[in-house]
Design a protein around this motif. Sequence first.
Motif, PDB file in Angstrom:
ATOM      1  N   ARG B 154       0.837  -1.200   0.000  1.00 49.10           N
ATOM      2  CA  ARG B 154       0.000   0.000   0.000  1.00 49.10           C
ATOM      3  C   ARG B 154       0.877   1.258   0.000  1.00 49.10           C
ATOM      4  N   ILE B 155       1.999   1.176   0.738  1.00 50.38           N
ATOM      5  CA  ILE B 155       2.918   2.313   0.737  1.00 50.38           C
ATOM      6  C   ILE B 155       3.436   2.558  -0.670  1.00 50.38           C
ATOM      7  N   LYS B 156       3.854   1.467  -1.321  1.00 49.28           N
ATOM      8  CA  LYS B 156       4.401   1.613  -2.673  1.00 49.28           C
ATOM      9  C   LYS B 156       3.333   2.148  -3.618  1.00 49.28           C
ATOM     10  N   ALA B 157       2.112   1.613  -3.504  1.00 48.22           N
ATOM     11  CA  ALA B 157       1.056   2.061  -4.408  1.00 48.22           C
ATOM     12  C   ALA B 157       0.797   3.550  -4.217  1.00 48.22           C
ATOM     13  N   ALA B 158       0.783   3.985  -2.956  1.00 47.48           N
ATOM     14  CA  ALA B 158       0.531   5.402  -2.691  1.00 47.48           C
ATOM     15  C   ALA B 158       1.677   6.253  -3.209  1.00 47.48           C
ATOM     16  N   GLU B 159       2.895   5.761  -3.056  1.00 46.16           N
ATOM     17  CA  GLU B 159       4.049   6.513  -3.552  1.00 46.16           C
ATOM     18  C   GLU B 159       4.005   6.648  -5.070  1.00 46.16           C
ATOM     19  N   ILE B 160       3.629   5.549  -5.723  1.00 49.30           N
ATOM     20  CA  ILE B 160       3.552   5.588  -7.190  1.00 49.30           C
ATOM     21  C   ILE B 160       2.467   6.570  -7.617  1.00 49.30           C
TER      22      ILE B 160
END
Lengths: 181, 239, 454, 762
Positions: B154-160
């Motif tokens: 979820r962190i990565k998705a939000a960062e992307i």
Amino acid sequence: MRTRKAVRNVIYGICADDDAAASVVEELRALDVDARRIVVQSSEPLEIRDLAVPHGSGAMPWVAALGGLIGAVAGFTLAAGTQQLWPLSTGAMPIVTLRTNLIITYEMTLLGVIVATVLCFLVTARLPRWRMPLDDPEISEGAVLVGVLSPPQDRAHDIERALREGGGAARIVTCGPEDWG
Amino acid sequence: MPHRWGMVVDLDRCTGCEACVVACRAENNVPTVGEAEAARGRAIHWIRVERYVDGEFPDVRVKFLPVFCQHCDAAPCEPVCPTYASYHTADGLNAQVYNRCIGTRYCANACPYTVRFFNFFNPVWEKPLHLQLNPDVSVREVGVMEKCTFCVQRIKAAEIAAKAEDRPLRDGEVVPACAQACPSRALVFGDLNDPDSEASRLAGSHRATHLLGELGTQPKVFYLQREGGHDRQDREGDQ
Amino acid sequence: MTGKTAKEISNDLLRPVLDTSWRFYAAAVLLGALVVAGLAAWGHQMSAGIGVAGINRPVFWGFYITNFVFWIGVSHAGTLISAILRLTHAPWRRPVTRAAEAITVFALMIGAMFPLIHLGRPWLAFWLFPYPSERRIWPNVRSPLVWDFFAINTYLVGSTLFLLLPLIPDLALLRDRARGWRRHVYRLCALGWAGTPHQWRRLETAMHIMAIVIIPVAVSVHTIVSFDFAMAPVPMWHSTIFGPYFVAGAIFSGIAALIVAMAVLRRALRLEAYLQLLHFESLGKLLLLMSLVWTYFVFAERLTTWYGNEPAEVAVLFAVERGPYAGLFWAMVFCNFVLPFVMLSIKRLRTITGTVVASLAVLVGMWLERFLIIVPSLTRKYLPYSWGTYQPTLVEITITAATFAAMGLLFVLFSKAFPIISIWELKEGDRRAPVVAPGLVDQSMVMADRHANP
Amino acid sequence: MDRRNFLKTSTVGGAAAALSSCGHPEAPLVRFLPDEELVPGVATWKPSVCPGCRAGCGVLVRVMEGDAEVIRNGQHGVVRMGVAKKLEGNPEHPISQGRLCPRGQAAIQLTYHPDRLGHPLERVGARGSGEYKPLDWDAAISTLVERLRALDDRRAHATLAALTRPLRGVRRELIARFLQAFGAGPPSVFELFSDDVLRRANERSFGRRQLPTFDLSRARYVISFGADFLGTWNSPVAQSAAYGEMRQGRPGIRGTFVQVEPRMSQTGANADRWVPVRPGTEGVLALGLAHVMLQRGLASASSGAAVGALIDGWDAGLPAYAPEAVERETGVAARRIARLASELAADRPAVAIIGGAPLAHTNGFFNAIAVNALNAVLDSVGRPGGMRFMPEARITLPEVRSETSTASSAAREQSFSLLRDRMRGVTGPGVEVLLLYDANPVFAAPRAWRIREALAQVPFIVSFGSFLDDTSTFADLILPDHSFLESWMDDAPESGSDRAVVSVAAPAMRPLHDTRATADVLLEIARQLGGRVSTALPWHSYEDALRAAVQSVDAGASADAKTSADVWTLVQQQGGWWTETLESSSSEMKRAAGASIRRATPRFDGDETEYPFHFLPYPSQAFLDGSLAHLPWMQELPDVLSTAMWGTWVEINPRTAERLGVSQGDLVEVASSQGRLEAPALVSPGIAPDVVAMPVGQGHRTFTRYASGRGANPVALLAPLVEPESGTLAWAATRVRVARKGRGRLTLFAGGLRERPGGVTR
């Protein structure tokens, strides 16, 4: 006595014990036989040490120390190099952790000493050698072999005599002309 | 400045409902192991609600304590791993690289919080339960250690998403599954490097403590202690 | 010492190698069957998953790591004892050293298997090895498990060479005695050893250096094994005393293993004339000393924990002393202290049988000690919610039993292939030491004898 | 790619491996053309309604592409379709507010359960044997239609009956209207943990036959009598959200919470003060508190006059409820009562809650009225920080003119006891065809009610359930429903918000199996039956009916929607319909009326000497009344207090356990006058010494591979005592004896119960 032995150009005698062997060696030296040609073989270390060519024994500890040094450098390089090439942070530790690297350095040092010692031993003892040495069965019974390698043909008799003298060799064997070194 | 992800757990809000426990299982493809394995201590719960009971009947008090990976700054699990399967990311997560794990289980021993879980067998999803699996999270095979990731997917998705819009991440944009499910909002996730994030604000509370703080692991999970309640004196006064 | 001629010595000691009795086959088949069972269990574990073992959360380490520590400990029998005895020129060492060194090598080989057996994904064990690979990831040299890898490899290489170097002259002896295909094998193994004074001198120098080096290696190996525990913040693991405590325990169990092995060899290979009461007595005294040292460490460890009264540690302490592990703990104290102390300090009981009984007890006790260090701490870590228990499974028990069988099998095969007593060293010692009639029962008589026949 | 990136991606990625690694090599399947255009790896969010309990939470479903094995036109194959991946609370929804309870999170497994029934079934073996053969839908529906026509021919319309799980909204109305149009009585609902007592008491006290909503977020003092309102009771998500705000949502103010109950529930574990009380005396304690407040002038009698006046002796200041007298009855110290009363009076707003076991005694109605009176004294009725009633949602199926139908299609339900008697032929009309929809009385009703025998006498039973459970194995025909994710859904919550709420949702994914929505099946049957039934149900599908119902909503009530078509669009977008403005509900409340209520002492089944313990079954955190026991996630969820998984247990006080020679994990026999069962003991300090408690949920004879034959069913011990006012089962009124039987097996997640000295958080 067996076929293999026939290929060697050697005259040797079988002595009952070190004392006999020592006196035989004395006789041979008296005959002015080249010290490097005198061969002594036993199935246990002999009490009398200087039966054959004297050798400096100082090299091996130095070789071992050198091995240790190489090991130490290799160990530390491996540890610190690994850490620096792939600098991953773990547990709030520094990238190069000297304390822990000491352990690997230490182990590699000692491994270096061990390997260097053994290699030095093999090299200086000229091992392995794949051609058969003189292996008279009586050696394993506790007898000591004293012989002369590639004896000059003209002095064979003198040598045989010397082997017998002074309560020396009980049995004399002469082998063929081929060098076995 | 990189992020420093952390969680604040308000023990005064936590009701022990365990919504977080199931939400995590659903999000992170955590397998069920069945009764026999569960009886052998092999159940996997990346987040659990510990309960501690104080006192004897009738003066019984219970403390609920949601425990999951504390994402310690000085994580004991990390240096012991021989293959770097356990390491520290730049934004402060205790990462577990399943591919690198050979299953020495050393990290699990070193973890004082016992939040690491091991796949003693290959996980099984009876068809069609496998259709539920979250494609953003790898399924772990036998012999691999796993644990709470702060929902790194979820962190990565939000960062992307933020990068695509060319803007910084907003506070509250990343919400792990447990925090999202929590009915009483006991779990607050955020960037501890951002002084204005709600998590930072709560972490500065006078109620904020660490779990096993005396061990010096410097966790990034803060527990806000319960307030009020009765002390023993009060209870004796009633008798 | 043996009162035998060199010829008799050679005959006696080479007989087990050259003549094969039905006992050898019986022992090999029996032990081999157990080893095969263990391998089958391991295969099952690999295919089904490590879960067939009894480990769980939070007890992630169980029998396998217990066995690992135990066997690495036993390996200290050997090389360390033999090196110390060599360096101190203890005359009675000669019939003992080779057996001791063999124990070291085999115990290390077995012990080093366990970190692999216990892996969740053993097929990836090579990732522990620093090699340049496609994935470009090297092991984490901060991990005590990687230290283990280096330490155990160093020790294994060192002790194997330490065993093999003095074996060369005896191999040369075998080369002369053996017949048929074995002769060729021995000929290769003997590396063309001639037995010249030059070679003897080199061998002795090398052995001397090796003996000096192998001692710090051995000490470091078990220290590092202890670091596997001491580096983790687990109650009762995280201890500064663990290094020396483990080394002492290792030597302790190593001596016990050596005594047991010697007793078996003595009986099985009819070596009564070579392995005499003197040897058992001397080793027994060493065992007694180590028992006292071990007891001291245990006391120091437990006293400081109790006095410190740190709740998490005390939970483990009491779980062991008066909790679910109390039975095992007090059995350990009996086996490692009470029984050896009684058997070895009372002269009348310090017979060969007495020493062997004490040694067997110590082996049991030291295995329990390893278990009690590893498991109770894991069952009681910091958060009481996650406390657990541990029950070994049949797979673990089979594999454990198989490793004891493997030790036996390796020993049987070794003593079949090579003289288990160093013939040349024995002969050498015999010539230097006074002749003692076999069957003497008293060390003091040996001493008196020695004075009488300088 | 350097190492760091490698590590990063390998933690995140690996989806394909995830899905392929868990399958077994099988024969290749036909790959059907995808139905939908899906972007790989991109999730869409669709609203739905949680079917887990009566709270009616709105959820969002995360839908992503996946390869599902399906049967299309009789051919087995694979289709790439949108499949549900996770449920989250719907942030727009007034009940769930973006949150979800553990059961709601696990509800996704209802769809993917490996033992879900995938096509119609016809019984071939004996009833209860579970032997069925598959059937196609046309044949299945015509089988039922023929049966109903036969009833029609014989003018035996009244012998059709329906028994459902608690349903609300359009689905309930469709069933009710179907029955009514056919000429049968209203449907029956079976629910073990029914709150009907409270609804009736509220009707009496406040004129609202409804469960109350509590404004906890603004309360400063909360006293709960047995209500597990943070765990399983009423609307746990909404109540937990408000509870969190009560504790830490207001700077400087922290609400106090007291729980009164003899066995510590999950909710009780959160209390600042946990007050164990003798079972059934909760009402007395509530009135004891009221007495102290009135006596000391901490509250005025007039504030609660209307509601309080229902209680006998109210005007005199409740003289029968002096603290000493209450102490004798309840076991709560008089000093403590006085103290609680003064705290309640001081920390306003304060609110009292009653729910669960106090209602499940023979005097449950009295207990409820007493707590209502306490609320009245606290002046919490209809006030901020108090209790109120949620405005009713006004969507109903539009009336259809027909010769028989009268104005009210929403006939009240038929009581379950009446249906029971009809089935057994005790009263007429008998039951010849029974429509069964997810109700499981064979599991959840006391043995003395003889449900099994009653079902055996019904000639034809049709089940619409998705699973073979204890009751549906009696069915002759099974017409499995869609899962809630595959079907239109609607619900009308009765509590949990101060707005009117209707939850409505379109299917979130296509059906995995050859199932049909029950509402659609009913409409199809109505069409085939023709006549007045089809006239009364003119819609083509559940969706049509739902649209008709939603469009009947007063569009003006929705701020954004101008027309009824807008409402329908809005409802589909946000997952329901709710009023925007906050309504004050107190004004709508009618004055209490009726004869005054005397103190009622609870009656218990079983002699005190022979059966020395009160037996307290309670809804389990994971399974509620057992209807979720087939979900593996729920089976492996450690109960938060006991930490038990995959099983059942008997909670016993440590002193009692010692006296009985029982230690943790021992197998104990619990026996009542009705029967006996064996289960492992859990020694817990949070239970009174004269009470033993068991979670309900396990002990299913048949309920999928995960729950069948697992644990013991405490309902089997219950005596058939009922609360007289509502006729619901008094499930807390049975006495039992307990004896050790040997070693048992208890699978606990936790090791220790107590913190180590010094605590764990520092």
